[in-house]
Motif scaffolding. Structure first.
Motif, short mmCIF file in Angstrom:
data_model
loop_
_atom_site.label_atom_id
_atom_site.label_comp_id
_atom_site.label_asym_id
_atom_site.label_seq_id
_atom_site.Cartn_x
_atom_site.Cartn_y
_atom_site.Cartn_z
N VAL A 73 43.47 86.98 41.66
CA VAL A 73 43.97 85.93 40.78
C VAL A 73 44.03 84.63 41.59
CG1 VAL A 73 45.88 85.15 39.33
CG2 VAL A 73 45.30 87.59 39.45
N ASN A 74 43.33 83.62 41.10
CA ASN A 74 43.24 82.33 41.79
C ASN A 74 43.89 81.25 40.94
OD1 ASN A 74 42.47 80.34 43.67
ND2 ASN A 74 40.61 79.92 42.52
N PHE A 75 44.95 80.63 41.47
CA PHE A 75 45.63 79.54 40.79
C PHE A 75 45.00 78.21 41.21
CE2 PHE A 75 49.04 82.77 41.58
CZ PHE A 75 49.11 83.24 40.27
N VAL A 76 44.38 77.51 40.27
CA VAL A 76 43.73 76.24 40.56
C VAL A 76 44.70 75.12 40.22
CG1 VAL A 76 41.75 74.76 40.12
CG2 VAL A 76 41.48 77.25 40.12
N ARG A 77 45.14 74.39 41.24
CA ARG A 77 46.18 73.38 41.05
C ARG A 77 45.64 72.10 40.41
NH1 ARG A 77 48.78 74.86 46.88
NH2 ARG A 77 46.58 74.77 47.46
N LYS A 78 46.51 71.41 39.71
CA LYS A 78 46.18 70.10 39.16
C LYS A 78 45.97 69.11 40.31
CE LYS A 78 48.65 70.67 34.78
NZ LYS A 78 49.81 70.24 33.96
N ARG A 79 44.93 68.27 40.17
CA ARG A 79 44.60 67.26 41.18
C ARG A 79 44.64 65.87 40.55
NH1 ARG A 79 42.78 69.48 46.20
NH2 ARG A 79 43.15 71.72 46.03
N PRO A 80 44.73 64.82 41.37
CA PRO A 80 44.78 63.46 40.83
C PRO A 80 43.49 63.08 40.10
CG PRO A 80 45.58 63.49 43.09
CD PRO A 80 44.97 64.85 42.83
N THR A 81 43.63 62.18 39.13
CA THR A 81 42.51 61.63 38.40
C THR A 81 42.34 60.15 38.76
OG1 THR A 81 43.90 61.03 36.52
CG2 THR A 81 42.88 63.22 36.49
N LEU A 82 41.13 59.64 38.60
CA LEU A 82 40.89 58.22 38.85
C LEU A 82 41.47 57.36 37.74
CD1 LEU A 82 39.55 56.08 40.64
CD2 LEU A 82 37.47 56.36 39.26
N GLU A 83 41.24 57.76 36.50
CA GLU A 83 41.77 57.02 35.37
C GLU A 83 43.23 57.41 35.13
OE1 GLU A 83 40.21 54.62 33.82
OE2 GLU A 83 38.47 54.94 35.14
N PRO A 84 44.07 56.44 34.72
CA PRO A 84 45.48 56.77 34.48
C PRO A 84 45.65 57.69 33.28
CG PRO A 84 45.00 54.54 33.74
CD PRO A 84 43.78 55.01 34.47
N GLN A 85 46.56 58.62 33.39
CA GLN A 85 46.90 59.51 32.28
C GLN A 85 48.34 59.96 32.44
OE1 GLN A 85 44.17 62.91 32.83
NE2 GLN A 85 45.95 64.10 33.48
N ALA A 86 48.96 60.27 31.32
CA ALA A 86 50.35 60.75 31.33
C ALA A 86 50.57 61.64 30.12
CB ALA A 86 51.32 59.57 31.31
N ARG A 87 51.49 62.57 30.27
CA ARG A 87 51.82 63.47 29.17
C ARG A 87 53.24 63.97 29.32
NH1 ARG A 87 48.30 68.16 26.25
NH2 ARG A 87 50.03 69.28 25.27
N ILE A 88 53.95 64.05 28.18
CA ILE A 88 55.30 64.60 28.14
C ILE A 88 55.37 65.60 26.99
CG2 ILE A 88 57.76 64.14 27.86
CD1 ILE A 88 57.28 61.34 28.93
N ASP A 89 55.88 66.79 27.25
CA ASP A 89 56.06 67.81 26.23
C ASP A 89 57.53 68.20 26.18
OD1 ASP A 89 53.13 69.05 25.45
OD2 ASP A 89 53.18 68.31 27.50
N LEU A 90 58.10 68.21 24.98
CA LEU A 90 59.47 68.67 24.76
C LEU A 90 59.43 69.88 23.85
CD1 LEU A 90 61.21 65.22 24.08
CD2 LEU A 90 61.19 66.51 26.22
#
Length: 706
Positions: free
Chosen positions: A167-184
């Protein structure tokens, strides 16, 4: 004869594996291209919804598509994680082809595939030793872009050749373009969760990029007295040192605090062998028990791309884990009429694990015989130090009331009845190489080997752990392209797997040894939008750790020999326009050395299927469902009288539903309903104790993205 044929043949399972190195940007202009491969927020809507992943190097460190990889592989994409609110690794792997999640307690889990325990786990392709072979707490999926699974023996990259899965966990990496997300999210049993994810360039030129992920989850439970809070932080910085050199620094923290967790679980049979039939809310925990786990994982990477297409990469990782607990174990066998016969076992535990992991490799193309081939050469090293202290409470053996009358009201004892523990160190060194030879336009050969040396020293519960093992693990695979759509493959590897589990005397079991074979066919349909595959596998292993009950509150094991045979079918991707699906069926038969059915707690038949559909007449609306089915399982037990008995779990299916609606490009609302039919079933028969899974429950979410 396969049972439930109609259900088994209506699905096939997931096969997709994301690009492991896609987040390693080489130069600023390249980074923008790579972002479209790895970042959900930067892709088109179809890619956001996709259940099909692209190439990966998790199996061999060669960048291969699923068709080019001579093993069964699957990917749990970010889309699937978000659609079905799979916020824990346990929930994610429950929806993965061929994997059984053995939740033996509320906060301890084992994972199995093809009948054997999964002990190979990776972060971005770098293996992480599991000191005890199980997971304490609950790993949150917030830091991960996807989760990749390579089924079968992956000895080339992991060094041990365990034939279950990697099992390989692939981590989130930075992006060049700005992005944001919020989940409630809010849901049953006072579930409250917030997820935040912000990424983008930190300099005007874009040569420095960052990403920060934070999640908090707080909830009670259907189980009496149980509650849990999780806090997760994940941060990564990328620096373009020049047009071809990238330095990455990241840190992940997860803290999980559980109140009134179960240590051990419910008694499942009475003294006469009849099932206990307890309420699924029943818990053996006391009202003062707790189990707190914390993990800090820091990593640094340096990669450089050469003009000739070669890449050099080095990764250094530091892991620190801490666990503190005061736990209440209940043992004994109740009387059917009175419910009496259970006794207390309170204890306090503290555990610390510190690990260093390093991996260095080079990979790239080379020419030979007028054709171009690929080669990887590397080495890695790890050191794991573990210290734990067990303080046993006064009053062990105190008679308890029937569980039907149990409220968790038990006086908290002093923990000075006895003290024991462990202090040991494990070291691993290995060198490896893999090559993909393009023999013809249609035929490729992948060969490799890994030389591994492991050394252990120290004490565990009064037993000397000093041991040294070394071995060379070969790997070979052939892939033949029948035409533009289909390929056939075959692979072979040997198994050498040193074990950390202890026998009843406290001695470490000898290494597992054996061989593993796999052959199959893979295809890419509908212009590459859908992956399909079928595989047949056979594995012979000697000295596999098998549960041998509890000794002084500690799980003990014995060695056993097994032959595992089976097959599986998989599909993943876009089945029809707007219809994303990942589905699979697995059959596995496990025989012991007497040629009898072994590991009866492992289901022979597994179905995993998930699908979502964007309604053509209302594209803002997405609806979906998942079905997880397994056939009946059982465990043989010995009653206090010495007579034999059997614990049984009938076959069952769990159906989950989801729906989401995009209000506008920024706002989305969604709802999830789990266990639609309110199925009552045991989470595991891995031990002769167990507990019941969650009844029907629901959640709703509001998401904002930029």
């Amino acid at each position: 004869m396969i049972k439930k044929t109609g259900l088994a043949t209506c699905v096939a399972s997931a096969l997709s594996l994301g690009l492991l190195q896609g987040a390693i940007a080489q130069e600023s202009s390249d980074a923008a291209v790579l972002d479209t491969l790895t970042v959900v927020g930067d892709t088109k809507e179809a890619e956001q919804d996709s259940y099909k992943a692209k190439s990966s190097s998790a199996a061999t460190k060669l960048d291969l598509t699923p068709r080019e990889t001579p093993q069964s592989i699957s990917t749990i994409t970010r889309a699937q994680l978000d659609d079905f609110k799979l916020t824990s690794v346990n929930d994610a792997l429950k929806n993965t082809t061929g994997i059984s999640v053995e939740e033996v307690e509320t906060d301890r889990t084992y994972f199995t595939a093809r009948g054997f325990d999964i002990t190979n786990f990776q972060y971005d392709g770098l293996g992480t030793p599991f000191v005890y072979g199980n997971l304490d707490g609950s790993i949150d999926t917030a830091p991960f872009e996807r989760i990749e699974i390579v089924r079968g023996a992956n000895g080339l990259m992991t060094g041990t050749g365990n034939p279950s899965a990697t099992v390989n966990f692939v981590r989130k990496r930075p992006t060049l373009e700005p992005q944001a997300r919020i989940d409630l999210t809010a849901g049953s049993w006072d579930l409250r969760r917030i997820d935040t994810d912000v990424s983008g360039a930190l300099t005007e030129s874009g040569n420095v990029r960052g990403r920060v992920v934070y999640a908090n989850e707080n909830k009670n439970s259907y189980l009496d007295r149980y509650s849990r809070e999780k806090n997760v932080f994940h941060g990564v910085l990328e620096f373009d040192l020049d047009d071809s050199t990238l330095f990455t620094l990241g840190h992940t923290l997860q803290k999980t605090d559980s109140n009134s967790p179960m240590w051990g679980a419910l008694p499942l049979y009475n003294t006469d062998g009849s099932p206990t039939h307890l309420s699924r809310s029943t818990s053996t925990s006391s009202d003062w028990a707790y189990w707190d786990n914390q993990e800090n994982r820091t990593f640094a990477e340096l990669s450089h791309r050469f003009d000739n297409g070669w890449e050099a990469k080095g990764v250094l990782t530091r892991v620190e884990k801490k666990s503190d607990s005061q736990l209440f174990y209940v043992y004994g066998t109740p009387d059917r009429d009175t419910g009496l016969g259970l006794f207390s076992y309170p204890s306090a535990y503290h555990e610390e694990t510190k690990q260093w992991l390093a991996d260095v490799y080079v990979s790239g193309p080379f020419a030979l015989g007028g054709r171009e081939h690929e080669l990887t050469l590397g080495a890695n090293w790890s050191k794991s130090e573990l210290e734990d202290v067990s303080r046993y409470g006064r009053g062990i053996g105190t008679a308890l009331p029937p569980l039907s009358d149990w409220s968790g009201d038990y006086p908290e004892p002093l923990y000075d009845a006895a003290i024991d523990g462990s202090s040991f160190e494990d070291k691993q060194k290995s060198v490896y190489s893999a090559a993909r030879f393009s023999l013809t336009d249609k035929l490729s050969l992948i060969v490799g080997a890994r030389a591994t040396k492991l050394d252990s020293e120290g004490l565990s519960y009064g037993v000397q752990k000093s041991r040294s093992d070394d071995d060379i693990t070969p790997y070979a695979g052939l892939v033949y392209d029948i035409n533009d759509l289909f390929s056939v493959y075959a692979s072979y590897t040997e198994i050498f797997d040193p074990q950390s589990r202890l026998d009843a005397s406290g001695n470490r079991l000898a290494p597992v040894e054996g061989t593993s074979y796999e052959t199959g066919v893979k295809g890419e349909l509908f212009d590459g939008r859908l992956n399909v595959s079928a595989a047949v596998f056979k594995t012979k292993q000697d000295n596999i750790a098998e549960s041998a009950g509890f000794v002084n509150g500690r799980q003990a094991y014995s060695g056993a020999n097994y032959l595992s045979e089976g097959y599986e079918f998989e599909v993943s991707g876009e089945v029809l326009p707007g219809l994303q699906a990942v589905a699979g069926y697995t059959y596995v038969d496990i025989q012991d050395e007497n040629h009898e059915h072994g590991k009866t707690y492992v289901p022979k038949h597994l179905v995993r299927a998930s699908a979502t559909y964007r309604v053509p007449s209302l594209e803002q609306l997405k609806v979906g469902a998942s079905v997880n089915w397994q056939d009946d399982i059982h465990r043989d037990v010995t009653l206090p009288s010495g007579a034999g008995a059997q614990i049984e779990q009938d076959d069952y299916a769990v159906v989950n539903l989801m729906a989401s609606y995009d209000i506008d490009p920024h706002w989305t609302v969604s709802a999830n309903l789990n266990n639609l039919t309110d199925e009552k079933y045991l989470t595991s028969l891995y031990w002769d104790q167990g507990y019941y899974a969650a009844p029907r429950n629901a959640s709703m979410s509001v998401s904002w993205k930029y």
